[in-house]
Write an enzyme that holds these catalytic residues in place. Structure first.
Site, PDB file in Angstrom:
ATOM      1  N   TYR A 188       0.816  -1.227   0.000  1.00 20.55           N
ATOM      2  CA  TYR A 188       0.000   0.000   0.000  1.00 20.55           C
ATOM      3  C   TYR A 188       0.849   1.275   0.000  1.00 20.55           C
ATOM      4  O   TYR A 188       0.328   2.347   0.316  1.00 20.55           O
ATOM      5  CB  TYR A 188      -0.877   0.070   1.261  1.00 20.55           C
ATOM      6  CG  TYR A 188      -1.608  -1.189   1.619  1.00 20.55           C
ATOM      7  CD1 TYR A 188      -2.643  -1.678   0.830  1.00 20.55           C
ATOM      8  CD2 TYR A 188      -1.286  -1.881   2.785  1.00 20.55           C
ATOM      9  CE1 TYR A 188      -3.320  -2.827   1.191  1.00 20.55           C
ATOM     10  CE2 TYR A 188      -1.960  -3.035   3.156  1.00 20.55           C
ATOM     11  CZ  TYR A 188      -2.979  -3.502   2.348  1.00 20.55           C
ATOM     12  OH  TYR A 188      -3.645  -4.635   2.716  1.00 20.55           O
ATOM     13  N   CYS A 191      14.151 -10.372  -3.269  1.00 21.04           N
ATOM     14  CA  CYS A 191      14.513 -10.052  -4.657  1.00 21.04           C
ATOM     15  C   CYS A 191      13.353  -9.406  -5.389  1.00 21.04           C
ATOM     16  O   CYS A 191      12.757 -10.005  -6.297  1.00 21.04           O
ATOM     17  CB  CYS A 191      14.979 -11.313  -5.350  1.00 21.04           C
ATOM     18  SG  CYS A 191      16.333 -12.045  -4.443  1.00 21.04           S
TER      19      CYS A 191
HETATM   20  N1  LLP Z   1     -14.503  -5.890  10.027  1.00 30.15           N
HETATM   21  C1  LLP Z   1     -14.435  -6.285   8.740  1.00 30.15           C
HETATM   22  C2  LLP Z   1     -15.582  -6.915   8.108  1.00 30.15           C
HETATM   23  C3  LLP Z   1     -13.239  -6.050   8.024  1.00 30.15           C
HETATM   24  O1  LLP Z   1     -13.165  -6.413   6.747  1.00 30.15           O
HETATM   25  C4  LLP Z   1     -12.134  -5.427   8.669  1.00 30.15           C
HETATM   26  C5  LLP Z   1     -10.888  -5.186   7.945  1.00 30.15           C
HETATM   27  C6  LLP Z   1     -12.270  -5.064  10.033  1.00 30.15           C
HETATM   28  C7  LLP Z   1     -13.473  -5.312  10.678  1.00 30.15           C
HETATM   29  C8  LLP Z   1     -11.161  -4.415  10.811  1.00 30.15           C
HETATM   30  O2  LLP Z   1     -10.791  -3.184  10.294  1.00 30.15           O
HETATM   31  P1  LLP Z   1      -9.797  -2.214  11.105  1.00 30.15           P
HETATM   32  O3  LLP Z   1     -10.499  -1.778  12.359  1.00 30.15           O
HETATM   33  O4  LLP Z   1      -8.553  -2.981  11.415  1.00 30.15           O
HETATM   34  O5  LLP Z   1      -9.542  -1.118  10.148  1.00 30.15           O
HETATM   35  N2  LLP Z   1      -4.445  -4.983   5.304  1.00 30.15           N
HETATM   36  C9  LLP Z   1      -4.920  -3.623   5.291  1.00 30.15           C
HETATM   37  C10 LLP Z   1      -6.232  -3.502   6.029  1.00 30.15           C
HETATM   38  C11 LLP Z   1      -7.308  -4.425   5.507  1.00 30.15           C
HETATM   39  C12 LLP Z   1      -8.579  -4.364   6.310  1.00 30.15           C
HETATM   40  C13 LLP Z   1      -9.496  -5.473   5.953  1.00 30.15           C
HETATM   41  N3  LLP Z   1     -10.700  -5.511   6.716  1.00 30.15           N
HETATM   42  C14 LLP Z   1      -3.858  -2.713   5.874  1.00 30.15           C
HETATM   43  O6  LLP Z   1      -2.775  -3.182   6.231  1.00 30.15           O
HETATM   44  O7  LLP Z   1      -4.061  -1.499   5.945  1.00 30.15           O
END
Ligand code: LLP
Length: 406
Positions: free
Chosen positions: A313, A340
């Site tokens: 990202y 790599c």
């Molecule tokens: N609930 C659902 C249905 C979700 O899809 C997600 C995150 C959450 C809760 C939690 O969201 P949070 O509070 O952590 O923002 N890998 C990405 C973030 C992907 C989030 C996916 N869904 C990153 O590193 O920014």
């Protein structure tokens, strides 16, 4: 901050990172229990008057010991796979505090979730509802479900972590949602208990949440269903850089309170990043330093296999020395991993505390979507995870052995 310098040396709470690194191979993740607890308490306090069920989003950090610590603080869990569900149960989270989300749950995952009698399975398509109904009928059960709606709201976040727009694969758009509600009586083995929504992640303003609440309210009224729960998902952003905007959760909490009063429902939240993001640090050793005409490349033993967010990202995570030097490297410094791929690169600095090969550095704010996004790319072992709690250094997941992946 759980990280602080005492003299020249970096500590997690009161434990020196150097001392942890004596007994642990780098790279490793280190989490501050104190920070996790305080984040959880801050979050709960903001919403005190709403008395929500807080289901920690396990995808952000699925370390079983960490989930278990959150469980002891009162958290439930939001899971999206059989593996996450089993981890939450192993961490002793009660099934009646677990919600199962996800756009593509498999039949065997659904069978397990139904058998365990979770609080909710949040469905995202009519086909999924049909399948849950069929399995539940065979098991002679009535399964509580939530319906995830796609509100068509732009969360104003990174396009790769935005989930609430109409062109996204998540949830049912309003018309499908209402049609589903009208026809739901045919599903004798489902009990519709909740409406759920999640518009994206790393959201830094209340605006998109406000829009979502307004849209949800209208949709709920049109559906003529009394939902026992409204699951408002997660998404609460955190500042990764000093000047970054902070979301005003106090304001949001007041809006949710009004919303709850009008509907007389229970509220569920699924925060991930807010609870663990700033509680984790990745410690890495410098393998080599090489200089070309324009810059110094500081080559670390942590790469995109260990921590993917910068590559995936373009996320900016500060890097700081584990032992500060009085001297500085003057000139462009680029931190890179050993993988790599050109995208295996971290932050660039104009100058940096003087570093030698074999010195340690800390990549900050990696508690959420750090370890969980790591991989065995380049056949590298998964790093260990360590929790510092009350001055004790606990190995929460041991480092994978190369022999296990060869
Ligand atoms: N609930 C659902 C249905 C979700 O899809 C997600 C995150 C959450 C809760 C939690 O969201 P949070 O509070 O952590 O923002 N890998 C990405 C973030 C992907 C989030 C996916 N869904 C990153 O590193 O920014």
């Amino acid at each position: 901050m759980s990280l602080n310098y005492k003299g020249q040396n970096l500590f997690v709470d009161n434990t020196s990172i150097k001392s942890i690194a004596k007994n642990n191979i780098t790279p490793f993740y280190v989490y501050s229990y104190k920070k996790i607890r305080s984040n959880f308490e801050i979050f709960s306090n903001y919403f005190r008057r709403i008395n929500p069920l807080i289901c920690f989003s396990v995808k952000s950090n699925s370390n079983t010991s960490l989930i278990s610590e959150l469980g002891k603080l009162g958290s439930g869990a939001d899971v999206v796979s059989e593996g996450e569900l089993l981890k939450a149960l192993k961490a002793k989270i009660k099934p009646n505090k677990i919600v199962f989300s996800g756009v593509g749950k498999t039949e065997s995952e659904l069978r397990l979730a139904i058998k365990k009698r979770l609080l909710l399975i949040n469905i995202e398509s009519e086909s999924e509802a049909r399948l849950i109904n069929k399995i539940s009928k065979k098991m002679n059960q009535v399964t509580p479900i939530g319906i995830r709606v796609n509100p068509g709201v732009d969360a104003n976040t990174h396009s790769k972590i935005s989930t609430g727009k109409l062109n996204s694969k998540f949830g049912l758009p309003k018309s499908n949602f209402l049609r589903f509600c009208r026809n739901s009586r045919k599903f004798k083995n489902l009990k519709i208990k909740a409406i759920s929504v999640h518009i994206g992640s790393q959201i830094t303003s209340v605006g998109p949440y406000r829009k979502t609440l307004n849209i949800l309210y209208k949709i709920i009224r049109s559906s003529k269903i009394n939902f026992e729960y409204v699951d408002l998902g997660g998404g609460f952003g955190i500042p990764y850089q000093n000047k970054e905007k902070r979301i005003n959760i106090g304001n949001y909490s007041r809006l949710v309170k009004k919303f709850q009063k009008k509907l007389n429902c229970k509220i569920i939240f699924e925060p991930g990043r807010f609870i663990v993001g700033n509680a984790g640090t990745l410690i890495s050793k410098i393998i080599f330093i090489k200089q070309n005409r324009k810059k110094y490349f500081v080559i670390m033993d942590a790469g995109m296999n260990d921590f993917m967010r910068p590559a995936l990202y373009s996320a900016r995570h500060n890097i700081i020395p584990v032992s500060k030097s009085k001297k500085r490297i003057v000139g462009n410094v680029e931190f890179v991993g050993p993988i790599c791929e050109s995208t295996d690169t971290f932050l660039k600095y104009k100058n940096f505390s003087f570093l030698n090969e074999n010195d340690l550095v800390a990549i900050t704010n990696v508690g959420a979507y750090g370890s969980t996004l790591s991989s065995n790319y380049n056949t590298k072992p998964l790093a260990s995870e360590i929790i510092v709690k009350n001055g004790k250094v606990n190995i929460a997941r041991r480092r994978q052995k190369v022999s296990e992946i060869v």
